[in-house]
Design a protein around this motif. Sequence first.
Motif, short mmCIF file in Angstrom:
data_model
loop_
_atom_site.label_atom_id
_atom_site.label_comp_id
_atom_site.label_asym_id
_atom_site.label_seq_id
_atom_site.Cartn_x
_atom_site.Cartn_y
_atom_site.Cartn_z
N MET A 19 84.31 18.45 -52.84
CA MET A 19 83.66 17.27 -53.40
C MET A 19 82.71 16.73 -52.35
O MET A 19 83.12 16.43 -51.22
N GLN A 20 81.44 16.61 -52.71
CA GLN A 20 80.43 16.05 -51.82
C GLN A 20 80.55 14.53 -51.86
O GLN A 20 80.51 13.93 -52.92
N SER A 37 78.87 14.54 -45.76
CA SER A 37 80.32 14.60 -45.80
C SER A 37 80.84 15.25 -47.07
O SER A 37 80.40 14.93 -48.17
N THR A 38 81.80 16.16 -46.89
CA THR A 38 82.43 16.87 -47.99
C THR A 38 83.93 16.93 -47.74
O THR A 38 84.36 17.09 -46.60
N ILE A 39 84.73 16.81 -48.80
CA ILE A 39 86.16 17.04 -48.71
C ILE A 39 86.42 18.39 -49.35
O ILE A 39 85.95 18.67 -50.45
N THR A 40 87.17 19.26 -48.65
CA THR A 40 87.52 20.56 -49.21
C THR A 40 89.04 20.68 -49.33
O THR A 40 89.78 20.16 -48.50
N LEU A 71 87.95 17.60 -44.00
CA LEU A 71 86.71 16.84 -44.09
C LEU A 71 85.67 17.66 -43.34
O LEU A 71 85.93 18.13 -42.24
N ILE A 72 84.53 17.86 -43.96
CA ILE A 72 83.42 18.52 -43.27
C ILE A 72 82.31 17.48 -43.17
O ILE A 72 81.81 16.99 -44.17
N ALA A 73 81.97 17.12 -41.93
CA ALA A 73 80.95 16.11 -41.68
C ALA A 73 79.96 16.66 -40.66
O ALA A 73 80.37 17.11 -39.59
N ILE A 99 80.81 19.98 -39.14
CA ILE A 99 82.04 20.11 -38.34
C ILE A 99 83.24 19.99 -39.26
O ILE A 99 83.36 19.03 -40.02
N GLU A 100 84.16 20.98 -39.21
CA GLU A 100 85.37 20.95 -40.02
C GLU A 100 86.44 20.16 -39.30
O GLU A 100 86.77 20.46 -38.15
N VAL A 101 86.99 19.16 -39.99
CA VAL A 101 88.02 18.30 -39.41
C VAL A 101 89.27 18.43 -40.26
O VAL A 101 89.30 17.95 -41.40
N PRO A 102 90.31 19.12 -39.76
CA PRO A 102 91.55 19.22 -40.53
C PRO A 102 92.18 17.84 -40.68
O PRO A 102 92.02 16.97 -39.82
#
Length: 100
Positions: free
Chosen positions: A34-35, A40-43, A65-67, A70-73
Amino acid sequence: MERFYIQDATLMGYGFRRTQIDEDATRRYVCFEMQIDSVSTITVTYTYQFNDNGLWFLTTSRIELIADGIEVPTRACSLDDLNQLYRLLSGKELEEVHHD
């Protein structure tokens, strides 16, 4: 890492879209995203393993979270956690999307 599962229809009902299904002989990766805004995107990603009985079983689940690339678990592992993450990023509640 805790395994969890949120139904595909539930994710898509809140506006997530299935973006990827990769599969080889023993693994399957299914990803929804979801953009939130332009950066910022949540995967939500599920990894399945093929077992000796010929069945796929869930091995890992992850919400990230991808911002700015950068992928942030995250430790999110439920629809409630997903809603809290969405609220933190967007200032809004997740809402069901009605498709006509």
